[in-house]
Each structure stands twice: as C-alpha cells, then as structure tokens.
Enzyme design. Sequence first.
Site, PDB file in Angstrom:
ATOM      1  N   GLU A  65      -5.490 -10.943  -1.762  1.00 14.01           N
ATOM      2  CA  GLU A  65      -6.392 -10.772  -0.607  1.00 14.01           C
ATOM      3  C   GLU A  65      -7.849 -10.761  -1.065  1.00 14.01           C
ATOM      4  O   GLU A  65      -8.571  -9.784  -0.860  1.00 14.01           O
ATOM      5  CB  GLU A  65      -6.067  -9.451   0.122  1.00 14.01           C
ATOM      6  CG  GLU A  65      -4.629  -9.344   0.574  1.00 14.01           C
ATOM      7  CD  GLU A  65      -4.328  -8.081   1.380  1.00 14.01           C
ATOM      8  OE1 GLU A  65      -5.269  -7.430   1.866  1.00 14.01           O
ATOM      9  OE2 GLU A  65      -3.141  -7.747   1.497  1.00 14.01           O
ATOM     10  N   GLU A 112       0.822  -1.223   0.000  1.00 15.08           N
ATOM     11  CA  GLU A 112       0.000   0.000   0.000  1.00 15.08           C
ATOM     12  C   GLU A 112       0.853   1.268   0.000  1.00 15.08           C
ATOM     13  O   GLU A 112       0.621   2.177   0.806  1.00 15.08           O
ATOM     14  CB  GLU A 112      -1.001  -0.052   1.161  1.00 15.08           C
ATOM     15  CG  GLU A 112      -1.859  -1.318   1.075  1.00 15.08           C
ATOM     16  CD  GLU A 112      -2.807  -1.530   2.249  1.00 15.08           C
ATOM     17  OE1 GLU A 112      -2.863  -0.663   3.144  1.00 15.08           O
ATOM     18  OE2 GLU A 112      -3.474  -2.578   2.276  1.00 15.08           O
TER      19      GLU A 112
HETATM   20  O1  G3I Z   1      -5.464  -8.664  18.694  1.00 14.00           O
HETATM   21  C1  G3I Z   1      -6.197  -7.521  19.148  1.00 14.00           C
HETATM   22  C2  G3I Z   1      -7.066  -7.860  20.302  1.00 14.00           C
HETATM   23  O2  G3I Z   1      -6.256  -8.235  21.379  1.00 14.00           O
HETATM   24  C3  G3I Z   1      -7.934  -6.632  20.650  1.00 14.00           C
HETATM   25  O3  G3I Z   1      -8.827  -6.973  21.655  1.00 14.00           O
HETATM   26  C4  G3I Z   1      -8.715  -6.187  19.441  1.00 14.00           C
HETATM   27  C5  G3I Z   1      -9.543  -4.936  19.702  1.00 14.00           C
HETATM   28  O4  G3I Z   1      -9.545  -4.052  18.624  1.00 14.00           O
HETATM   29  O5  G3I Z   1      -7.813  -5.904  18.399  1.00 14.00           O
HETATM   30  C6  G3I Z   1      -7.054  -7.026  17.999  1.00 14.00           C
HETATM   31  O6  G3I Z   1      -6.196  -6.661  16.965  1.00 14.00           O
HETATM   32  C7  G3I Z   1      -6.817  -6.439  15.709  1.00 14.00           C
HETATM   33  C8  G3I Z   1      -6.211  -7.413  14.725  1.00 14.00           C
HETATM   34  O7  G3I Z   1      -6.699  -7.131  13.443  1.00 14.00           O
HETATM   35  C9  G3I Z   1      -6.531  -8.871  15.048  1.00 14.00           C
HETATM   36  O8  G3I Z   1      -7.892  -9.108  14.946  1.00 14.00           O
HETATM   37  C10 G3I Z   1      -6.533  -5.010  15.315  1.00 14.00           C
HETATM   38  O9  G3I Z   1      -7.230  -4.122  16.162  1.00 14.00           O
HETATM   39  C11 G3I Z   1      -6.977  -4.801  13.889  1.00 14.00           C
HETATM   40  O10 G3I Z   1      -6.552  -3.505  13.458  1.00 14.00           O
HETATM   41  C12 G3I Z   1      -6.367  -5.847  12.996  1.00 14.00           C
HETATM   42  O11 G3I Z   1      -6.871  -5.657  11.700  1.00 14.00           O
HETATM   43  C13 G3I Z   1      -6.135  -6.237  10.665  1.00 14.00           C
HETATM   44  C14 G3I Z   1      -5.766  -5.132   9.685  1.00 14.00           C
HETATM   45  O12 G3I Z   1      -5.175  -5.687   8.526  1.00 14.00           O
HETATM   46  C15 G3I Z   1      -4.759  -4.177  10.284  1.00 14.00           C
HETATM   47  O13 G3I Z   1      -3.554  -4.826  10.498  1.00 14.00           O
HETATM   48  C16 G3I Z   1      -7.018  -7.280   9.985  1.00 14.00           C
HETATM   49  O14 G3I Z   1      -7.167  -8.389  10.879  1.00 14.00           O
HETATM   50  C17 G3I Z   1      -6.384  -7.759   8.696  1.00 14.00           C
HETATM   51  O15 G3I Z   1      -7.272  -8.589   8.004  1.00 14.00           O
HETATM   52  C18 G3I Z   1      -6.036  -6.563   7.827  1.00 14.00           C
HETATM   53  O16 G3I Z   1      -5.386  -7.021   6.669  1.00 14.00           O
HETATM   54  C19 G3I Z   1      -5.082  -6.019   5.691  1.00 14.00           C
HETATM   55  C20 G3I Z   1      -3.840  -6.449   4.963  1.00 14.00           C
HETATM   56  O17 G3I Z   1      -2.798  -6.668   5.881  1.00 14.00           O
HETATM   57  C21 G3I Z   1      -3.425  -5.420   3.928  1.00 14.00           C
HETATM   58  N1  G3I Z   1      -4.509  -5.154   3.008  1.00 14.00           N
HETATM   59  C22 G3I Z   1      -5.760  -4.791   3.625  1.00 14.00           C
HETATM   60  C23 G3I Z   1      -6.179  -5.850   4.646  1.00 14.00           C
HETATM   61  C24 G3I Z   1      -7.503  -5.495   5.235  1.00 14.00           C
HETATM   62  O18 G3I Z   1      -7.402  -4.289   5.978  1.00 14.00           O
END
Ligand code: G3I
Length: 363
Positions: A267, A161
């Site tokens: 993805e 990105e």
């Molecule tokens: O693990 C914590 C948990 O302990 C906490 O209670 C909870 C509360 O918000 O958050 C949890 O972490 C989250 C994590 O996913 C695991 O579920 C983060 O907040 C959340 O921001 C995170 O989101 C991920 C996101 O990327 C940001 O990294 C998504 O799972 C993941 O699917 C998404 O993937 C991205 C790709 O890497 C890049 N392209 C877009 C794609 C979708 O956004």
Amino acid sequence: MRKYIAMHYLVSLLILLLVGCADRDASPQASAATAEPAGLKDAASFPIGGAINIRRVNEDAKLRAITTTEFNSITSTNDMKMYRIAAREGQLDFARADSTVAFAEAQGMRMFGHALVWHYGLPDHIAGLQGAAMADFLTAYIDTVVNHFRGRIDGWDVVNEVLDTKGGGMRRSPFYQQLGTDYIGLAFRTARRADPDAKLFINDFGTERDTAKVTGLLALVDSLRGAGVPIDGIGLQWHQQMGDDTAVVRSTLRRAAATGLLIHVSELDLIFNTHNDEAGGGTEHVQAVTPAMLEQQAERYEALARIYRQEVPAPQQYGITFWDFTDRDTWIKGFFDMGDWPTVYDENLERKPAYFGFRRGLQ
Ligand code: G3I
C-alpha cells in the site's frame, strides 16, 4: 547495356549506402524511443500494482488508461473487504468484487485479494459475535469467499492489521477478544484449504518507522509458522511520510526478507504532512507544495524502489502496489481530513516528478 547495368549497380549501391547511413543515424533514436518504458510495469522486474475502485475506473477513461498502462497487478481498495461483502447479515455481496476481478482478467493482470479478516468498519452483526459463533462465522466466511474466487486470486491478505497501531502487541479486535491469537491460524488454514494455490499474506502498517512493531510482527510470523500455520508472505503497507528514516525502511525490509517469505509492499504512498493513524487525525503542517518539495519526494520514491530491489531477493519480490495513485483520488485527504500530495500522479492525472523518481529506482 553493360554501361547501363554498371550505372544501375552504382546507383543501387549509393542508395543502399545512404539508407544504411540513415538507418545507422536513426537507430539510436529508435532504440531510445523503444527504451522508454510505456508504464511502470514495463520498467520493473517484479509486479507493480495499483489499488482501484472499479466504479471510478469504469467511469473515468483517463484513470482507466493510467491503470492499464502502469500496472500488472490490481488490488481493490474497499470492495473485497468483509464490511463490504458481508455488509448485510446472512448474505454475501460479490457484485463489485466480481467486476474488479473481471477487469483484472480482461487486462491480463494479477488480482490480489484485500482483505479477508480486518477489524475496521465491521458491521454489528459480526463485531457482536461471541466465542464459537465468531470462529464459525470466520471459517464459513473465509471458506465461501476464497472458494468463490478460487483459481482467480493470486494472493490474499488473509489477516490485516492484527497488531496494535503502535508497538508489537496484539490489537484487541473483536476477533482477538473472542478467540485470542487462534483466529489468525484459523484464518490461514481455512484459506489454504479453500484455495491451495493462493499465496497467503499477513499485512500491517507502520513498519517503516516503528521498530518495536516490526519485532512484534516478525515474532508473530515466527510463532505461527512454528505452529504449522501456512503463511507465504508478509505485506508491508508503506504508508510513508517524508520524515521517515530510510535506514529503518531498509532494516525492516532486510529483517522481513530474512524470513524467506514473499515480501509485498502492499500500500505505497508518501505524504508531506503527518497524522496519528486515526480517521480525522491529520496535522496539516504543509498547505502548498513547491517544485523543490516535489523533487525531494521524487528522490524518496526513487530510494524506496531501489531499497526494495536491494534488500528483497528476486524470488521473494511479490511486488510493489500503490494505494491510490493520483493526488486527486488519494484516500489520505478524506481519511485524515487534510491536504496532501502523496502519489505519483497529480490532481490533473499527469505524471509527477515522483513518478519518474520511482521509475529510476526500478531500473
Ligand atoms: O462509499 C461511502 C460514501 O457513500 C459516503 O458518502 C462516504 C462518506 O464518508 O463514505 C464512503 O465510504 C468511504 C470509503 O472509504 C470509500 O471512499 C468510507 O467512509 C471510508 O472509511 C473508506 O475508507 C477506506 C479505508 O480503508 C477504510 O476502509 C479507504 O478508502 C481505503 O483507502 C482504506 O484502505 C486501508 C487499507 O484497507 C488497509 N490499510 C490502510 C488503508 C488506509 O486506511
């Protein structure tokens, strides 16, 4: 005696004929049964991937069975991200990444690395680095991480990105603000040095609907390659919406494939609702899904698989990876704060019409 032998022959012949007929009767069914592919990976001529959270896969036997049945490539959704590995200043934590790689190896699956350099969720000790300190950090981080997994990761999203959310301009990430576009070349060159055999990708989203972004991405790839930056492939995320124009999806693939690079649909998912690409930015037009809608989604999944096969020459088909693959676990609902049904397995972890549509598109 001769009479007995003749009789014996006759009986044996009859049995043989009967068995032969029975065999002939049974064979179409038998081949139909074996023709049903066990999983998506068995229906495809290129790798089919799933993005996983290793803790969930370890805890949930049904999820694990789906993962090993359907896929021959694995990406970790979050555990190989910089914000996870380098969460604490001065130390790198490979625990979850290591267990994901071990899982892929135990299953004989390809492991894909996501992502070395991404602006999202950066801890302050990285986001706050200035000038040469940022370049030094990136070099040391990429060198250490790629070396850690050297020979075990088939390909890396080296940068993720780097373009703005919309249009073809550069994203003003902390890396860009400190180093301009040079950070991209630095990242690819460092990764190449650390593992010369890993395939190196530039990965981005929105290319299924934003043609200006596609133009920007391809111009960037062109100029990087012109400067000798070692890029092997383009990752197109394909977080798709039902309203997307498949003609744009097709033309993007055609344009990307014309580079001659590997093309990874990195993805894939497909939603009914819409969002503005920001966390919490979903708009829930649809609150319940009907069988007719699920059929439309199946047709779209079928078309997407077919378009990939039609537009990407076989040697460039790095594969298609699902980003979460159950409507229970999809990131979409939590991230955009809305309901949806974006994947090929439903909330109960059963195959949806979308699954069968996608599989038809592969065959
Ligand atoms: O693990 C914590 C948990 O302990 C906490 O209670 C909870 C509360 O918000 O958050 C949890 O972490 C989250 C994590 O996913 C695991 O579920 C983060 O907040 C959340 O921001 C995170 O989101 C991920 C996101 O990327 C940001 O990294 C998504 O799972 C993941 O699917 C998404 O993937 C991205 C790709 O890497 C890049 N392209 C877009 C794609 C979708 O956004």
